[in-house]
Design a protein around this motif. Structure first.
Motif, short mmCIF file in Angstrom:
data_model
loop_
_atom_site.label_atom_id
_atom_site.label_comp_id
_atom_site.label_asym_id
_atom_site.label_seq_id
_atom_site.Cartn_x
_atom_site.Cartn_y
_atom_site.Cartn_z
N THR A 89 22.80 0.93 -1.62
CA THR A 89 22.31 -0.19 -2.43
C THR A 89 21.30 0.30 -3.45
N VAL A 90 20.37 1.13 -3.00
CA VAL A 90 19.36 1.66 -3.93
C VAL A 90 20.06 2.42 -5.06
N ASN A 91 21.08 3.20 -4.71
CA ASN A 91 21.80 3.96 -5.75
C ASN A 91 22.52 3.02 -6.71
N ALA A 92 23.09 1.95 -6.16
CA ALA A 92 23.78 0.99 -7.04
C ALA A 92 22.77 0.38 -8.02
N TRP A 93 21.57 0.13 -7.52
CA TRP A 93 20.54 -0.45 -8.39
C TRP A 93 20.09 0.56 -9.44
N THR A 94 19.81 1.79 -9.01
CA THR A 94 19.29 2.76 -10.00
C THR A 94 20.34 3.07 -11.05
N GLU A 95 21.61 2.94 -10.67
CA GLU A 95 22.65 3.15 -11.67
C GLU A 95 22.47 2.17 -12.82
N GLN A 96 22.06 0.95 -12.48
CA GLN A 96 21.90 -0.07 -13.51
C GLN A 96 20.55 0.02 -14.21
N THR A 97 19.52 0.41 -13.45
CA THR A 97 18.17 0.27 -14.01
C THR A 97 17.58 1.57 -14.51
N GLY A 98 18.13 2.72 -14.08
CA GLY A 98 17.42 3.96 -14.36
C GLY A 98 16.28 4.08 -13.35
N MET A 99 15.54 5.18 -13.43
CA MET A 99 14.54 5.45 -12.39
C MET A 99 13.13 4.99 -12.76
N LYS A 100 12.90 4.74 -14.04
CA LYS A 100 11.53 4.53 -14.48
C LYS A 100 10.85 3.40 -13.70
N GLU A 101 11.53 2.26 -13.59
CA GLU A 101 10.93 1.10 -12.93
C GLU A 101 10.57 1.40 -11.48
N TRP A 102 11.34 2.26 -10.86
CA TRP A 102 11.10 2.55 -9.44
C TRP A 102 9.86 3.42 -9.27
N LEU A 103 9.68 4.32 -10.23
CA LEU A 103 8.59 5.29 -10.07
C LEU A 103 7.26 4.73 -10.56
N GLU A 104 7.30 3.64 -11.35
CA GLU A 104 6.05 3.08 -11.86
C GLU A 104 5.29 2.39 -10.74
N GLY A 105 3.98 2.45 -10.83
CA GLY A 105 3.16 1.73 -9.85
C GLY A 105 3.04 2.49 -8.55
N GLU A 106 2.40 1.82 -7.57
CA GLU A 106 2.09 2.51 -6.31
C GLU A 106 3.13 2.21 -5.23
N ASP A 107 4.17 1.47 -5.59
CA ASP A 107 5.08 1.01 -4.54
C ASP A 107 5.71 2.15 -3.76
N LEU A 108 6.20 3.17 -4.50
CA LEU A 108 6.87 4.26 -3.80
C LEU A 108 5.89 5.03 -2.95
N SER A 109 4.67 5.25 -3.48
CA SER A 109 3.71 6.03 -2.69
C SER A 109 3.31 5.23 -1.44
N ASP A 110 3.28 3.90 -1.58
CA ASP A 110 2.96 3.10 -0.39
C ASP A 110 4.05 3.24 0.67
N GLU A 111 5.30 3.31 0.20
CA GLU A 111 6.40 3.47 1.16
C GLU A 111 6.30 4.84 1.86
N LEU A 112 5.99 5.84 1.06
CA LEU A 112 5.94 7.21 1.59
C LEU A 112 4.77 7.36 2.55
N LYS A 113 3.78 6.50 2.36
CA LYS A 113 2.57 6.55 3.19
C LYS A 113 2.89 6.17 4.63
N LYS A 114 3.88 5.25 4.79
CA LYS A 114 4.21 4.76 6.12
C LYS A 114 4.72 5.93 6.96
N GLU A 115 4.19 6.05 8.15
CA GLU A 115 4.56 7.23 8.95
C GLU A 115 5.85 6.98 9.72
N ASN A 116 6.89 6.59 9.00
CA ASN A 116 8.18 6.36 9.64
C ASN A 116 9.08 7.55 9.27
N PRO A 117 9.47 8.37 10.26
CA PRO A 117 10.21 9.60 9.91
C PRO A 117 11.51 9.30 9.17
N PHE A 118 12.21 8.22 9.57
CA PHE A 118 13.48 7.92 8.90
C PHE A 118 13.23 7.59 7.43
#
Length: 2038
Positions: free
Chosen positions: A965-994
């Motif tokens: 699903t994420v890939n289907a979205w990035t195909e349409q949107t490109g990556m810029k919107e995903w990398l902007e802001g702290e959202d991705l870093s917040d996700e990476l912060k979660k100590e969930n190995p998966f």
């Protein structure tokens, strides 16, 4: 004094630790001197003091402490390891130095702190100093503040982090100590110097007096930006620069630059603490806000207003709050509350910044709609709110909402929206305001400038002016094409007044004004020189038009004049830079036209135009044409001329010659003149009218193409189409469509109005004339190349028949790429526009097609009811809600981005406890992305990021769905919107190995493809580092994989700096990983290069390298890159992808950021290679022939490569630095497997480039090149490719040069490559090249070439010698007299090799040699004969094993015709990857058959070996000198020197034409096979041996048996040897399993043919032979690899049924073998590769469908097949249907249907799993009596047999039992007993049987019905057949056969002993010469013993027909397909060749 003298002797470090302070002082002083003396900062001396430095600074004695501090300072300054001591030393300084009363101590302490900062330890220092601020001692606090201030003053705010300091400042101002407050004040002033007003908000709450004092100080500060004055060790360049400036005495601009960097760095917002407000909302807030009383609502809002005044808010879930505020703004009737709610929204947006972005899309439409309010305070509040919200998102994300409101009828809304757009534009830069955005905004604003309301017009002017200022005229002008001058001036006026947010004049608009032609002279705004877009009322946007002003490369531009006062002035201006806009000239009256035409045409011409005589008209046209040809562009009055042509008779001209001329002249005028659209309209109608004309059509098309080039294709196409479809002539319509199809290919697709075309195409599809429909479908096919799958959407409502035709056309286009535009581009390339615009242009075109798709607004279907359903407590209702959403999206297909409350509802479902619903939600989101298209980007924050959270799910399938699903979205949107802001870093912060591993894996996929990333990516780095040390191994691995890609974007420095916050141990580890990552960090993808105009269609593909969007984007893991169709459309030259999948990637404009290295490196240009060869033959290019490569060759190769090699690879290939060549080779190796087709299509160029590398001096490049060549030729031989003459001649001579290289390793590699080349290029042709190499001046080269020639002759026989053996040998012999010893030796060795192959004839061929040379040669031949084993061993060392990679047959018959079913079967098998290992055929069969067959004459004399096979006289002893016998009959005991080649040699003799030679060879092999320790040596040679054996069998069958002279005993002897050998072989399972399918098929064919050979039966011992064969067949069936043998039998049966000549008995025997196999199936089923067997059965059923089988005379084939399938079904059950994987199209297969039927049938038989037939007459063990009971019963019986008393009773019971249960298996009970007991039981059973059944009945035919016996069994083979299998194939179990076989063996006198028990051959030697033989095995042994006795009498070797040892015989491994497919063919051809010689 005694004490003193003691410590004086101590070492320095010991003194420093001494308890006496004096000793320490002395130690510190000496240490100081030592530290200043040591020059090497990495000296081991430093490490001694690591632990002491803290003691230096914390010394308890004040005097000693001062000395210690000085020493410590020196240590820190000079020691490499000082950094390790930072924490403890600074802590010591803070606590023990800063509290000292001596000022000197404090100074030194501060210096030490600053020195640590200088050695890059700023962060730990700052940390310790900030800790010091909490100390209770004010002295320490003051010193710490002072240190911080000094550090900031000297190092600047880049190095000293201000945020933590500012955080503690307010606390310092509250201190009770004045000294602390004063120092804090100084610090605040210093901070203010660096960050100015950003310091005000954090200090706003301090004491007002203090604040006032600060304000005063701040005012006095100088306005100049401060500069760093002290530099880190890593900043030495900056330091040098700074010092230079100081010396120059100025603050030069360098410092200014620094300042620029520093000033904007600190944002006040960043310095603030975030406040959490959600929990502080009043508890009853949500109730109050809904209250009916406005006062209560107001209270609620005021509470929020107070909270949002905090300047920085903590992130959280504000969705509900935003929702209620939005409701108030939109629906509240009290305007005061509307204003208040708007303020709250503004406060939220300001406090949350980017984190508010996800809510922006919900709020913006509401605010814009609310602008209808007229109250100023409301409007102001709304403006503030929307402006604040704009800053949290991007214009792109809210553009849809803004544009939707632009059409509102309310003028206030229109005005405020325009003003908002203007304000938004001010915050943009040219890059954030691309064309794709400008276009719709400008279009909407242009409507507003004509609005009736003046305020709306003013606002629109302001917005357009702002756009003009920001993006520059060049970008905006195309959209203002139709604006009149007054309005244009107004827009410009507004532009000049605009103040931009970033202060700078972005977009370079100022520069551009200078090069603009004066706008005042024309009614149209003319653009800058590099303008690209054209726009007029009818066309959407024209293709790129750029002037070559910036580049002189292109041809001069044909530009159009702006119709101004005079055409002349416009023309000259046009040459300078093409006009943005192609204008219509004013229409000239006919009089003016005549006047202008008469000025340039001869008078006679004008008079004769309308002459009645066609000849005069023709003459007139000729003059007209001449005149036009001579005219200059500027002086040609195009409109006047075409009007003259249109003058009566005009286009109604009846004479076709005149008409043709006329049309040709139109084309000329369009090409040569400044042809305007007005002129075009004069002629187009006439052209369309003539396009269908048989004689004039082509001229009309030519003229149209010229006009399209002049007036742009989009406009021309639209005109032409509308004209064609406004008339009724179908011929014209179809031809117009055909012209357009070609035109699109030539001009590209950019700018075409797809919508208009589609309506015309629909009209054409509905036409009654089939030609029109066909032409329309062809046009659609061409459009599909550019538009991709979305095109089909427009035609879904067509009739099914038509739709299927359209689909077929699209199918044809799948996998093709749009060709590079060849017209219209050359003019436009080379302009000065920047790449950004180029990309926008492409985006535009990409977007166009997406924009055309009608999008449905589904927001009204997302009802509150549906939303509540989705959120219901009952999962079933939630599922219903989701199902409804799915159907809504499905029905709508394409939807608008406004989807109401759906995002929030779906977001909740992503963390649903029911995983099925989570997956369903994910699939809905995937659908949504496809349906909304690129505009889905506005939902990235509120829906996209939650999808990423799902990547942390514990279930694998949920994670996979989330990733898709994420890939289907990035195909349409490109990556810029995903990398902007702290959202991705917040996700990476979660100590969930998966979550971590999936997210990092995803980033590692995506990051390498981006050209730039938002700076927010840096926020992920700390979490990336923690992942590097995660407990989970997978997370660590993924983090390491992602590291280089993070570094690629952020740079090593930033990444290294980010390690500062890690623990020291972690930091070192991470830094080490960073260093590793740095080494493998890929380069950033370059901006795609633009096509240059020099190479038409050449450089174009390079330009679109970026088109191949990385495969990961499609969510698949395929290796093949897939082109992005949008980009393909943009320029029509997307790089070639392998499959059609590429087309399916939905469009995405943002992919422009993608990596242009992701695509294929070799682009397939259809017929490119053929064209290059043609050019070389026609001498259009230089022939690749040189002694050293000159520049023109390199340039030529570069040019040829430009069209088919990726640009970036080409840059590496032709770089001046050799390391880049290595890089290029590494890339080529990497892409070799994945781009086979590309490599083959560019092979000639690759080889030419490699020849250039042979002239390089760098060894590493040469080694890499040779490595690549080895891989390349291996691949080519696997692909069965043949080198063309052109490729060979431009490569091999240069490779041969390298064979003379001085380095041994290179020579070896080159020889290995020459070896492999023989597999893809005939050895005979190689011979010529190598022969040429022997003429070199380099002696090493001569020697190596001669050796290579020897190897060729040895491997391929005399045939390779070119032009004739005689000439070749004479050439070689010349080198015997060479002055270089190695060359002489090589020449002699080569000729000896030839002698070994060819015998004494060599001397004849060589001719006269000098006496000396001849004696050397003879001597060498003698020596060679004397030492047999040495030669092969030496050869093996010296030269690489030959023919090691492909089956010899395959290499010869590569293009052969063996296309029967078996070969197809093998191909299918190969494709599925089940290729088996086979081995080479003996060398006799390795001839170049194509050549032999084609040229009988020459072969007759060149192929003695083949002809002489049958001539006995050759084997007479006289021919061969004695020594040679010993030379080549090595005993197997002493052959270890070169086992493989010896075995090869012996095997090659097995197939010898001479019976004795063959028998001897078989005896040797038998000896090996019978000694277990040696038998392993045969491993790897089994196929080779079996091939030789059945060749021999065939030779006996065809030749020896027919030979009257031959003693038939000899033949029997040979048969016995063969069969004995085979039995030995097939008793060893490990060896037997090596036999491959093809070989087994031929072997079985041979054996069954032998069994049916009546001639053998007539021989004296014939019956015996046949019985032995029978036994052998059983062994083969049991011991071979079961898959291979079953497969072989099926193929054999198929072949035998197909062959008309084949006897029915043959097929029957094959079927009996198959029945035997069916009996074995229960034991073997688990070892069988069912997929392959089912494929074979499928192919069989394809060749023989049921009907065909039923027509067979015998019913056995169909019954055999049924039995086999039935047994398989019975054994495997329903799982059998999983084994159909290798069948390509299962639906076509009868097999699947049959299996299903059988399965169904067996299911219906409740409990019973067998077919009725199987039960016929046989009572079976009751299913319920389990196996255990049966075993007990049998055990009981065997017990009885074992006891003396009951033995007879036991045997009788066993007999009864076996009779009753015929399929019972008693083998396990017999297996463990002694041989005696087994034979006792068997004898006993036989006796009982004979007693009961009577002796007359033949025991072997039990269970065969008399009738079938008569029909199937020939009497002579009765026993044979029955021993193989029962005719019924159904009743008897395998154990009965074993019994029967044993009885048979005893009857025939064969013992049942195992192999070990057989006496070895040697023990039989003492027996008499012809003993009475009882069994075939004994017979064989006796024969072999005779053979051993008489071995000396045989002439062992026939030198002519069997070649000597050679590494060339070595086994090769190849796929069985080639063996099976080619062996038959090979043999047939050999037979043909032989018969043609007789």
């Amino acid at each position: 004094m005694g004490d003193d003298s003691e410590w004086i002797k101590l070492s320095i470090d010991q003194k420093c630790e001494h308890k006496l302070w004096k000793a320490r002082v002395n130690g510190y002083e000496e240490a100081l001197k030592l530290f200043q003396k040591i020059e090497d900062e990495k000296s081991p001396e430093w490490s001694k003091y690591l632990g002491l430095i803290k003691k230096f600074v914390t010394d308890s004695n004040a005097v000693a402490q001062l000395k210690g501090l000085e020493a410590a300072l020196a240590y820190v300054e000079n020691a490499h390891v000082a950094g390790k001591t930072t924490g403890e030393v600074i802590s010591g300084v803070v606590n023990k130095v800063f509290n000292q009363p001596k000022a000197r101590a404090k100074e030194l302490g501060i210096d030490i702190c600053l020195m640590y900062i200088e050695i890059e330890k700023g962060e730990p220092v700052q940390e310790e100093l900030l800790k010091g601020l909490d100390n209770k001692n004010p002295k320490i606090i003051v010193a710490c503040i002072e240190t911080l201030r000094k550090a900031l003053s000297e190092f600047g705010s880049k190095i000293i982090s201000l945020k933590p300091i500012i955080k503690v400042l307010p606390k310092l101002f509250e201190s009770r100590e004045k000294a602390v407050r004063d120092e804090a004040k100084l610090l605040a002033v210093e901070i203010y110097r660096w960050i100015r007003d950003a310091l005000r908000p954090p200090l706003q709450n301090i004491n007002s007096v203090q604040l006032k004092e600060l304000e005063e100080e701040w005012v006095n500060l100088p306005p100049a930006a401060p500069k760093q004055t002290r530099f880190l060790r890593s900043q030495q360049e900056l330091k040098a620069k700074f010092e230079q400036q100081q010396a120059a005495g100025g603050d030069a601009d360098g410092g200014g630059d620094d300042g620029d960097e520093v000033v904007p760095q600190v944002d006040a917002y960043e310095l603030l603490e975030a406040v959490e407000i959600l929990s502080k909302l009043p508890k009853d807030f949500y109730d109050k806000i809904e209250a009916k009383k406005w006062q209560e609502r107001k209270e609620a809002l005021e509470a929020v207003e107070m909270l949002v005044k905090n300047p920085r808010l903590e992130a959280g879930d504000y969705a509900d709050l935003v929702k209620v505020l939005k409701k108030v703004v939109g629906k509240d009737t009290n305007v005061m509350l509307v204003a208040l709610a708007a303020k709250c929204l503004a406060g939220l947006a300001t406090g949350l910044r980017k984190k508010f972005g996800q809510y922006a899309g919900q709020v913006v439409p509401t605010i814009l709609e609310k602008f209808k309010e007229k109250k100023p305070q409301v409007v102001q509040a709304l403006q503030e709110a929307i402006d604040a919200i704009f800053l949290t998102t991007t214009l792109q994300n809210i553009s849809e909402d803004i544009l939707a409101v632009m059409d509102n009828k309310n003028p206030t809304i229109k005005q405020q929206t325009s003003l908002f757009i203007a304000r938004s534009f001010r915050h943009c830069t040219p890059s954030t305001l691309p064309r794709s955005l400008l276009k719709p905004f400008c279009a909407a604003l242009l409507k507003h400038i004509n609005d009736s309301a003046p305020e709306v017009r003013d606002a629109a002017f302001e917005a357009l002016g702002t756009a003009l200022k920001v993006a520059g005229e060049k970008a905006v002008n195309p959209f203002l094409a139709d604006v009149d001058k007054l309005k244009l001036d107004r827009i410009k006026e507004c532009a000049e007044k605009v103040e931009l947010a970033y202060g700078k004049n972005t977009g370079g608009a100022a520069d551009k004004k200078e090069c603009r032609p004066a706008a005042g002279k024309t009614p149209v705004l003319s653009g800058a020189a590099g303008d690209k877009d054209t726009k007029d009322t009818s066309a959407k946007s024209g293709p790129l038009k750029k002037a070559p002003a910036a580049k002189s490369g292109g041809p001069p531009k044909k530009s159009k004049p702006a119709a101004a006062a005079g055409a002349g002035s416009a023309g000259t201006k046009g040459k300078k830079g093409s006009e943005t806009k192609e204008i219509f000239e004013p229409e000239l009256s006919i009089e003016v036209c005549e006047e202008r035409a008469s000025a340039v045409l001869p008078a006679s011409c004008i008079q004769q135009l309308d002459s009645g005589n066609w000849k005069e008209r023709l003459a007139c046209m000729e003059e007209f044409q001449k005149a036009v040809e001579l005219m200059e562009r500027g002086e040609m009055p195009c409109q006047a001329l075409v009007r003259m042509l249109a003058k009566k008779p005009g286009w109604k001209e009846t004479n076709f010659q005149v008409m043709q001329m006329k049309l040709h002249i139109v084309a000329l005028i369009a090409q040569k003149g400044n042809f305007s659209k007005t002129s075009a309209q004069v002629v187009l109608d006439g052209l369309v009218d003539k396009i269908g004309d048989v004689k004039c059509g082509s001229n009309a098309k030519e003229a149209m193409t010229a006009i399209a080039e002049a007036c742009l294709l989009p406009w021309t196409a639209e005109q032409v189409m509308s004209m064609a479809f406004s008339q009724k002539n179908p011929k014209n319509q179809s031809e117009t469509l055909n012209w357009l199809s070609n035109a699109i290919k030539e001009f590209g697709f950019s700018g075409l109005n797809v919508k208009a075309f589609i309506s015309n195409v629909k009209t054409a599809l509905a036409a009654t004339n089939p030609a029109v429909r066909t032409a329309a479908i062809t046009l659609l096919g061409v459009m599909y190349l550019y538009v991709g799958p979305p095109l089909r959407m427009f035609f879904e409502d067509e009739k099914p028949a038509l739709l299927s035709q359209i689909d077929a056309e699209f199918e044809k286009m799948q996998g093709q790429t749009a060709p590079a535009p060849t017209r219209g581009t050359s003019r436009h390339s080379g302009g000065s526009g920047d790449d950004g615009e180029e990309r926008d242009e492409q985006e535009d075109i990409g977007n166009d097609v997406v924009d055309l798709l009608p999008r449905t607004d589904i927001s009204d279907k997302i009802t509150a009811e549906l939303v509540s359903k989705i959120g219901d407590k009952n999962w079933k209702i939630r599922k219903e809600g989701l199902d409804e959403v799915t159907s809504i999206i499905n029905d709508a297909k394409f939807i608008q981005p406004n989807i109401g409350e759906l995002p929030a509802a779906l977001k909740c479902r992503l963390n649903d406890s029911n995983k099925i619903l989570v997956q369903q939600t994910l699939s809905i989101l995937q659908q949504l992305a496809m349906a909304v298209g690129p505009n889905i980007r506005q939902h990235v924050k509120n829906l996209g990021i939650p999808i990423i959270t799902v990547l942390g799910d514990s279930k694998n399938n949920v994670r996979a769905a989330a990733l898709a699903t994420v890939n289907a979205w990035t195909e349409q949107t490109g990556m810029k919107e995903w990398l902007e802001g702290e959202d991705l870093s917040d996700e990476l912060k979660k100590e969930n190995p998966f979550l971590r591993q999936e997210l990092l894996g995803w980033l590692a996929d995506k990051l390498p493809t981006l050209r730039s990333v938002p700076s927010d990516l840096l926020l992920c780095v700390p979490h990336l580092y923690s992942c590097l040390e995660d407990r989970n191994g997978d997370v660590r691995k993924k983090a390491q994989d992602a590291l280089p890609f993070f570094m690629m974007h952020l740079g090593f420095e930033k990444m290294a700096k980010a390690t500062g916050k890690l623990k020291p141990t972690s930091k070192d580890q991470v830094l080490a990983m960073l260093e590793k990552a740095k080494a493998i960090m890929p380069a950033k993808p370059a901006v795609p290069a633009k096509a240059s105009s020099k190479v038409v269609g050449g450089a174009a593909p390079a330009k679109f390298q970026s088109a191949s969007a990385p495969a990961e984007d499609s969510g698949s893991s395929t290796m093949e890159p897939k082109p992005d169709p949008k980009k393909a459309k943009a320029g029509g030259a997307a790089s070639k992808a392998k499959g059609a999948q590429g087309k399916k990637i939905p469009s995405k404009p943002n992919l422009k950021e993608d990596d242009d290295k992701s695509g294929p490196i070799f682009i397939i240009v259809p017929n490119g290679k053929e064209q290059r060869m043609k050019d070389e033959r026609g001498l259009k290019v230089l022939k690749w022939n040189f002694t050293t490569p000159r520049d023109e060759y390199i340039e030529q190769l570069k040019t040829q490569m430009s069209s088919c090699v990726a640009r970036w690879v080409q840059d590496e290939m032709f770089h001046t630095d050799f390391q880049h060549h290595n890089k290029a080779l590494a890339v080529m190796v990497e892409h070799l497997e994945s781009e086979k087709d590309g490599v083959i299509s560019c092979l000639d160029l690759i080889l030419k480039w490699l020849t250039l590398r042979f002239f390089d001096t760098n060894t590493s490049v040469l080694m890499k090149a040779l490595e690549y060549l080895k891989l390349l030729f291996t691949l080519l031989s696997q692909e069965e490719y043949h080198l063309t003459e052109n490729e060979a001649s431009s490569f091999i001579p240069y490779l041969i040069l390298k064979v003379g290289e001085s380095k041994d390793v290179i020579r070896k590699d080159v020889r290995a490559i020459l070896n492999r080349m023989c597999l893809i290029y005939p050895a005979s042709k190689m011979f010529t090249f190598i022969m040429e190499g022997t003429k070199s001046k380099n002696s090493k080269q001569r020697a190596e070439c001669l050796e290579e020639l020897g190897c060729l002759v040895e491997s391929y026989g005399m045939n390779v010698c070119q032009p004739t053996p005689g000439k070749a040998l004479k050439e070689m012999a010349i080198h015997i007299g060479d002055r270089d010893n190695t060359v002489r030796n090589a020449a002699l060795n080569t000729i000896v090799t030839v002698y070994n192959v060819h015998g004494d004839q060599v001397f004849k061929l060589i001719g006269n040699l000098s006496e000396k040379d001849m004696s050397m040669l003879e001597e060498r031949i003698k020596r060679a004969a004397k030492r047999p084993a040495a030669a092969p061993a030496r050869q093996a060392e010296e030269k690489p094993q030959r023919a090691q990679s492909t089956n010899a047959n395959a290499s010869m018959l590569r293009k052969g015709p063996a296309e029967d079913m078996s070969s197809k079967l093998n191909q299918a098998r190969n494709m599925s990857g089940h290729s088996e290992t086979t081995h080479t055929v003996p060398r006799e069969f390795q001839l170049d058959l194509d050549e032999i067959e084609n040229d009988n004459g020459t072969v007759r004399c060149e192929m003695p070996a083949l002809v002489q096979h049958k001539l006995d006289d050759i084997f007479e002893p006289v021919l061969i000198p004695e020594p040679k016998i010993r030379a080549v009959s090595p005993h197997f005991d002493d052959m270890h020197s070169n086992t493989a080649s010896t075995i090869n040699f012996v095997i090659s003799q097995v197939a010898s034409g001479d019976i004795n030679t063959s028998i001897q060879a078989l005896a040797q092999i038998d000896e090996v096979l019978r000694q277990e320790d040696k038998a392993e040596a045969m491993s790897g040679h089994i196929d080779q041996f079996l091939i030789a054996t059945f060749m021999q069998l065939r030779l006996i069958y065809n030749t020896h048996m027919a030979d009257e002279k031959l003693d038939k005993d000899e033949i029997v002897k040979l048969y016995s040897c063969i069969i004995g050998n085979m039995i030995s072989l097939f008793q060893m399972e490990s060896l037997a399993r090596e036999a491959s399918t093809g070989v087994l098929k031929d072997l079985m064919h041979g054996l069954i043919t032998l069994m049916l050979d009546s001639r053998v039966e007539d021989l004296e011992e014939g019956q015996q032979v046949i019985r032995s064969v029978n036994l052998l067949v059983v062994k083969v069936l049991e011991k071979s690899d079961q898959t291979n043998i079953l497969s072989a039998l099926l193929v054999l049966l198929q072949d035998s049924l197909l062959a008309t000549a084949s006897s029915p008995k043959f097929s029957e025997l094959v079927m009996k073998c198959l029945w035997r196999m069916v009996r074995l199936l229960p034991e073997t089923i688990n070892n069988i590769n069912l997929d392959r067997i089912l494929l074979d059965i499928h192919i069989f059923m394809k060749v023989f469908p049921k009907e065909k089988l039923k027509q067979c005379k015998s019913e056995f084939p169909i019954r055999t097949l049924k039995t086999l399938l039935h047994t398989l079904c019975k054994l495997k059950g329903p799982k059998i249907l999983d084994h159909l994987t290798m069948i390509e199209n299962k639906n076509e297969s009868e097999l699947e249907a049959h299996l299903c039927r059988v399965m169904k049938h067996s299911m219906d038989q409740t409990g019973s799993k067998t077919d009725k037939e199987t039960e016929k007459g046989a009572s079976r063990i009751d299913e319920k009596s389990s196996k255990a009971k049966v075993n007990d019963f049998l055990a009981e019986i065997f017990k009885k047999i074992g006891s003396k008393e009951n033995t007879k009773e036991g045997l009788a019971e066993l007999y009864e039992y076996k009779k009753k249960y015929s399929d019972a298996d008693i083998e396990p009970f017999l297996k463990n007993s002694s041989q005696f007991f087994q034979s006792y039981v068997e004898r006993g059973l036989r006796l009982i049987e004979m007693e009961r059944e009577g002796k007359g009945r033949i025991p072997s035919s039990t269970g065969i019905s008399p009738q079938t016996e008569v029909t199937c069994l020939p009497t002579s083979t009765n026993t044979v057949s029955s021993s193989i299998g029962n005719t019924n194939g159904e009743e008897v179990g395998p154990s009965v056969y074993l019994e029967r076989l044993k009885i048979l063996r005893q009857r025939c006198g064969l013992d049942n002993a195992k192999q070990e028990d057989r006496p070895p051959l040697t023990s039989l030697l003492s027996k008499p010469a012809t003993p009475t033989v009882a069994s075939s095995t004994d017979m064989l042994h006796s024969k072999l013993s005779q053979l051993r006795e008489s071995r000396e009498h045989y002439q062992h070797l026939d030198l002519d027909s069997n070649q000597t040892h050679s590494s060339g015989i070595g086994t090769t491994t190849s796929s069985s397909s080639s063996t099976a497919a080619n062996i038959d063919d090979l043999k047939k051809r050999l037979e043909r060749i032989k018969s043609s010689r007789k």
